[in-house]
Design a protein around this motif. Sequence first.
Motif, PDB file in Angstrom:
ATOM      1  N   ASP A  30       6.172   4.285   1.154  1.00 40.49           N
ATOM      2  CA  ASP A  30       6.782   3.191   0.400  1.00 40.49           C
ATOM      3  C   ASP A  30       5.748   2.255  -0.215  1.00 40.49           C
ATOM      4  OD1 ASP A  30       9.773   2.551   2.418  1.00 40.49           O
ATOM      5  OD2 ASP A  30       9.411   3.908   0.729  1.00 40.49           O
ATOM      6  N   TYR A  99       4.394  -2.967  -2.089  1.00 35.54           N
ATOM      7  CA  TYR A  99       5.513  -2.046  -2.258  1.00 35.54           C
ATOM      8  C   TYR A  99       5.321  -1.172  -3.482  1.00 35.54           C
ATOM      9  CZ  TYR A  99      10.150  -0.264  -1.452  1.00 35.54           C
ATOM     10  OH  TYR A  99      11.204   0.567  -1.169  1.00 35.54           O
ATOM     11  N   ARG A 100       5.787   0.016  -3.421  1.00 40.15           N
ATOM     12  CA  ARG A 100       5.443   1.028  -4.421  1.00 40.15           C
ATOM     13  C   ARG A 100       6.024   0.801  -5.801  1.00 40.15           C
ATOM     14  NH1 ARG A 100       8.583   6.499  -2.404  1.00 40.15           N
ATOM     15  NH2 ARG A 100      10.520   6.198  -3.546  1.00 40.15           N
ATOM     16  N   THR A 101       7.016  -0.061  -5.924  1.00 39.99           N
ATOM     17  CA  THR A 101       7.579  -0.297  -7.255  1.00 39.99           C
ATOM     18  C   THR A 101       6.693  -1.196  -8.102  1.00 39.99           C
ATOM     19  OG1 THR A 101       8.906  -2.136  -6.424  1.00 39.99           O
ATOM     20  CG2 THR A 101       9.942   0.037  -6.490  1.00 39.99           C
TER      21      THR A 101
END
Length: 123
Positions: A30, A99-101
């Motif tokens: 994530d 966070y990966r976004t």
Amino acid sequence: VQLQASGGGLVQAGGSLRLSCAASGGTFSDYVIGWFRQAPGKEREFVGSINWSGSGTYYRDSVKGRFTISRNNAKNIAYLQMDSLLPDDTAVYYCAAKYRTLIFSSEDYFDSWGQGTQVTVSS
């Protein structure tokens, strides 16, 4: 996610070291993982980062071609392979997560940090 960096040490110029960043307490995939460093008397600088899957990496110009970031999501660990080390690479190195976004190549928004590991390159 909690991070723990390790693998630092003393090496001669031209040598190599591999730093590890072990993660716990979260779903490793994530997160974007970034590496930072801070030399004595200098501001912290962004070394590079890797996206959540490992398919994308980013490096600051001064380490391109010498440093490689990788990750193994099955083992919850990321690496910073440092080759052709220079005395100017001497610093405390930190790994961090966001966070990966978020844009993985940006040095911003990293909010989980490991403790540093000292890298000293002698001339």
